[in-house]
Design a protein around this motif. Sequence first.
Motif, PDB file in Angstrom:
ATOM      1  N   GLU A   9       0.807  -1.218   0.000  1.00 19.04           N
ATOM      2  CA  GLU A   9       0.000   0.000   0.000  1.00 19.04           C
ATOM      3  C   GLU A   9       0.841   1.270   0.000  1.00 19.04           C
ATOM      4  OE1 GLU A   9      -0.192  -1.656   4.298  1.00 19.04           O
ATOM      5  OE2 GLU A   9      -0.062  -2.449   2.275  1.00 19.04           O
ATOM      6  N   ASP A  10       2.131   1.160   0.321  1.00 20.66           N
ATOM      7  CA  ASP A  10       3.027   2.314   0.304  1.00 20.66           C
ATOM      8  C   ASP A  10       3.907   2.363  -0.949  1.00 20.66           C
ATOM      9  OD1 ASP A  10       2.115   3.095   2.818  1.00 20.66           O
ATOM     10  OD2 ASP A  10       3.663   1.950   3.863  1.00 20.66           O
ATOM     11  N   LEU A  11       3.899   1.307  -1.739  1.00 20.22           N
ATOM     12  CA  LEU A  11       4.845   1.198  -2.844  1.00 20.22           C
ATOM     13  C   LEU A  11       4.646   2.253  -3.922  1.00 20.22           C
ATOM     14  CD1 LEU A  11       7.253  -0.304  -3.883  1.00 20.22           C
ATOM     15  CD2 LEU A  11       5.724  -1.961  -4.943  1.00 20.22           C
ATOM     16  N   SER A  12       3.408   2.530  -4.324  1.00 19.42           N
ATOM     17  CA  SER A  12       3.186   3.532  -5.369  1.00 19.42           C
ATOM     18  C   SER A  12       3.718   4.889  -4.949  1.00 19.42           C
ATOM     19  CB  SER A  12       1.694   3.646  -5.708  1.00 19.42           C
ATOM     20  OG  SER A  12       1.243   2.486  -6.323  1.00 19.42           O
ATOM     21  N   HIS A  13       3.476   5.260  -3.711  1.00 19.10           N
ATOM     22  CA  HIS A  13       3.974   6.534  -3.201  1.00 19.10           C
ATOM     23  C   HIS A  13       5.497   6.527  -3.175  1.00 19.10           C
ATOM     24  CE1 HIS A  13       4.833   9.591  -0.015  1.00 19.10           C
ATOM     25  NE2 HIS A  13       4.014  10.269  -0.799  1.00 19.10           N
ATOM     26  N   ALA A  14       6.093   5.441  -2.726  1.00 15.48           N
ATOM     27  CA  ALA A  14       7.555   5.347  -2.667  1.00 15.48           C
ATOM     28  C   ALA A  14       8.171   5.455  -4.058  1.00 15.48           C
ATOM     29  CB  ALA A  14       7.967   4.029  -1.999  1.00 15.48           C
ATOM     30  N   VAL A  15       7.551   4.807  -5.043  1.00 14.24           N
ATOM     31  CA  VAL A  15       8.060   4.868  -6.411  1.00 14.24           C
ATOM     32  C   VAL A  15       7.968   6.288  -6.955  1.00 14.24           C
ATOM     33  CG1 VAL A  15       7.626   4.114  -8.785  1.00 14.24           C
ATOM     34  CG2 VAL A  15       7.653   2.450  -6.933  1.00 14.24           C
ATOM     35  N   HIS A  46      -4.131   0.964 -12.586  1.00 12.44           N
ATOM     36  CA  HIS A  46      -3.068   0.089 -13.073  1.00 12.44           C
ATOM     37  C   HIS A  46      -2.124  -0.224 -11.923  1.00 12.44           C
ATOM     38  CE1 HIS A  46      -4.217   0.298 -17.203  1.00 12.44           C
ATOM     39  NE2 HIS A  46      -4.001   1.600 -17.314  1.00 12.44           N
ATOM     40  N   GLY A  47      -1.383  -1.286 -12.069  1.00 11.09           N
ATOM     41  CA  GLY A  47      -0.350  -1.645 -11.102  1.00 11.09           C
ATOM     42  C   GLY A  47       1.017  -1.349 -11.681  1.00 11.09           C
ATOM     43  N   LEU A  48       2.056  -1.655 -10.917  1.00  8.81           N
ATOM     44  CA  LEU A  48       3.403  -1.448 -11.427  1.00  8.81           C
ATOM     45  C   LEU A  48       4.267  -2.631 -11.083  1.00  8.81           C
ATOM     46  CD1 LEU A  48       5.576  -0.577  -9.003  1.00  8.81           C
ATOM     47  CD2 LEU A  48       4.193   1.470  -9.048  1.00  8.81           C
ATOM     48  N   SER A  49       5.323  -2.767 -11.858  1.00 14.43           N
ATOM     49  CA  SER A  49       6.320  -3.784 -11.547  1.00 14.43           C
ATOM     50  C   SER A  49       7.670  -3.100 -11.466  1.00 14.43           C
ATOM     51  CB  SER A  49       6.335  -4.902 -12.598  1.00 14.43           C
ATOM     52  OG  SER A  49       6.852  -4.416 -13.818  1.00 14.43           O
ATOM     53  N   MET A  50       8.521  -3.653 -10.654  1.00 16.65           N
ATOM     54  CA  MET A  50       9.889  -3.168 -10.504  1.00 16.65           C
ATOM     55  C   MET A  50      10.801  -4.375 -10.671  1.00 16.65           C
ATOM     56  SD  MET A  50       9.304  -0.545  -7.321  1.00 16.65           S
ATOM     57  CE  MET A  50      10.971  -0.650  -6.817  1.00 16.65           C
ATOM     58  N   LEU A  51      11.519  -4.422 -11.789  1.00 18.19           N
ATOM     59  CA  LEU A  51      12.378  -5.558 -12.083  1.00 18.19           C
ATOM     60  C   LEU A  51      13.842  -5.149 -12.035  1.00 18.19           C
ATOM     61  CD1 LEU A  51      10.381  -7.041 -15.090  1.00 18.19           C
ATOM     62  CD2 LEU A  51      10.405  -7.850 -12.733  1.00 18.19           C
ATOM     63  N   PRO A  52      14.641  -5.833 -11.216  1.00 24.18           N
ATOM     64  CA  PRO A  52      16.076  -5.527 -11.164  1.00 24.18           C
ATOM     65  C   PRO A  52      16.727  -5.813 -12.517  1.00 24.18           C
ATOM     66  CG  PRO A  52      15.431  -7.035  -9.392  1.00 24.18           C
ATOM     67  CD  PRO A  52      14.274  -6.913 -10.316  1.00 24.18           C
ATOM     68  N   GLN A  53      17.621  -4.937 -12.923  1.00 28.93           N
ATOM     69  CA  GLN A  53      18.364  -5.099 -14.170  1.00 28.93           C
ATOM     70  C   GLN A  53      19.801  -5.499 -13.845  1.00 28.93           C
ATOM     71  OE1 GLN A  53      16.547  -4.486 -17.289  1.00 28.93           O
ATOM     72  NE2 GLN A  53      15.073  -4.791 -15.633  1.00 28.93           N
ATOM     73  N   GLU A  54      20.489  -6.060 -14.824  1.00 29.06           N
ATOM     74  CA  GLU A  54      21.862  -6.532 -14.617  1.00 29.06           C
ATOM     75  C   GLU A  54      22.814  -5.414 -14.216  1.00 29.06           C
ATOM     76  OE1 GLU A  54      23.308  -8.887 -17.842  1.00 29.06           O
ATOM     77  OE2 GLU A  54      21.622 -10.274 -17.714  1.00 29.06           O
ATOM     78  N   ASP A  55      22.519  -4.170 -14.613  1.00 25.77           N
ATOM     79  CA  ASP A  55      23.413  -3.057 -14.295  1.00 25.77           C
ATOM     80  C   ASP A  55      23.118  -2.433 -12.929  1.00 25.77           C
ATOM     81  OD1 ASP A  55      21.057  -1.695 -14.759  1.00 25.77           O
ATOM     82  OD2 ASP A  55      21.858  -0.447 -16.378  1.00 25.77           O
ATOM     83  N   GLY A  56      22.223  -3.056 -12.143  1.00 24.42           N
ATOM     84  CA  GLY A  56      21.913  -2.558 -10.804  1.00 24.42           C
ATOM     85  C   GLY A  56      20.736  -1.597 -10.749  1.00 24.42           C
ATOM     86  N   THR A  57      20.192  -1.221 -11.902  1.00 27.94           N
ATOM     87  CA  THR A  57      19.036  -0.331 -11.923  1.00 27.94           C
ATOM     88  C   THR A  57      17.751  -1.144 -11.774  1.00 27.94           C
ATOM     89  OG1 THR A  57      18.869  -0.443 -14.332  1.00 27.94           O
ATOM     90  CG2 THR A  57      20.217   1.353 -13.405  1.00 27.94           C
ATOM     91  N   LEU A  58      16.635  -0.441 -11.609  1.00 25.50           N
ATOM     92  CA  LEU A  58      15.320  -1.072 -11.561  1.00 25.50           C
ATOM     93  C   LEU A  58      14.507  -0.586 -12.751  1.00 25.50           C
ATOM     94  CD1 LEU A  58      14.319  -0.610  -7.820  1.00 25.50           C
ATOM     95  CD2 LEU A  58      14.881  -2.751  -8.953  1.00 25.50           C
ATOM     96  N   ARG A  59      13.852  -1.493 -13.458  1.00 28.11           N
ATOM     97  CA  ARG A  59      12.924  -1.106 -14.517  1.00 28.11           C
ATOM     98  C   ARG A  59      11.531  -1.040 -13.901  1.00 28.11           C
ATOM     99  NH1 ARG A  59      13.715  -4.177 -19.390  1.00 28.11           N
ATOM    100  NH2 ARG A  59      15.060  -2.427 -19.889  1.00 28.11           N
ATOM    101  N   ILE A  60      10.905   0.138 -13.965  1.00 32.40           N
ATOM    102  CA  ILE A  60       9.562   0.345 -13.440  1.00 32.40           C
ATOM    103  C   ILE A  60       8.609   0.376 -14.621  1.00 32.40           C
ATOM    104  CG2 ILE A  60       8.052   1.895 -12.143  1.00 32.40           C
ATOM    105  CD1 ILE A  60      10.626   2.916 -10.753  1.00 32.40           C
ATOM    106  N   SER A  61       7.618  -0.510 -14.603  1.00 35.65           N
ATOM    107  CA  SER A  61       6.671  -0.634 -15.709  1.00 35.65           C
ATOM    108  C   SER A  61       5.242  -0.641 -15.189  1.00 35.65           C
ATOM    109  CB  SER A  61       6.907  -1.941 -16.472  1.00 35.65           C
ATOM    110  OG  SER A  61       8.237  -2.034 -16.919  1.00 35.65           O
ATOM    111  N   VAL A  62       4.322  -0.162 -16.012  1.00 37.38           N
ATOM    112  CA  VAL A  62       2.897  -0.163 -15.693  1.00 37.38           C
ATOM    113  C   VAL A  62       2.270  -1.435 -16.252  1.00 37.38           C
ATOM    114  CG1 VAL A  62       0.705   1.012 -16.106  1.00 37.38           C
ATOM    115  CG2 VAL A  62       2.772   2.342 -15.714  1.00 37.38           C
TER     116      VAL A  62
END
Length: 76
Positions: A9-15, A46-62
Amino acid sequence: MDPITTRPEDLSHAVLIGILMHNGGSMDIPREAFTAENLGTEKGFHGLSMLPQEDGTLRISVHPRPEGDEGGVKTI
């Protein structure tokens, strides 16, 4: 705040805060970004996903929000 352990419930705000802070604290976006079609469907937001990338970043997608109260929260 760790996105992996943040309550769903806090994730959208944190993102949102994370994206804004990474971009200097504010962003200019068109008003059309907040149309009903962009924010969700007749079934809810809509929801979101946060997927770790090989370079250490996060991909945020709807993604369409899954059915049910859990919202499809899955930690990988």
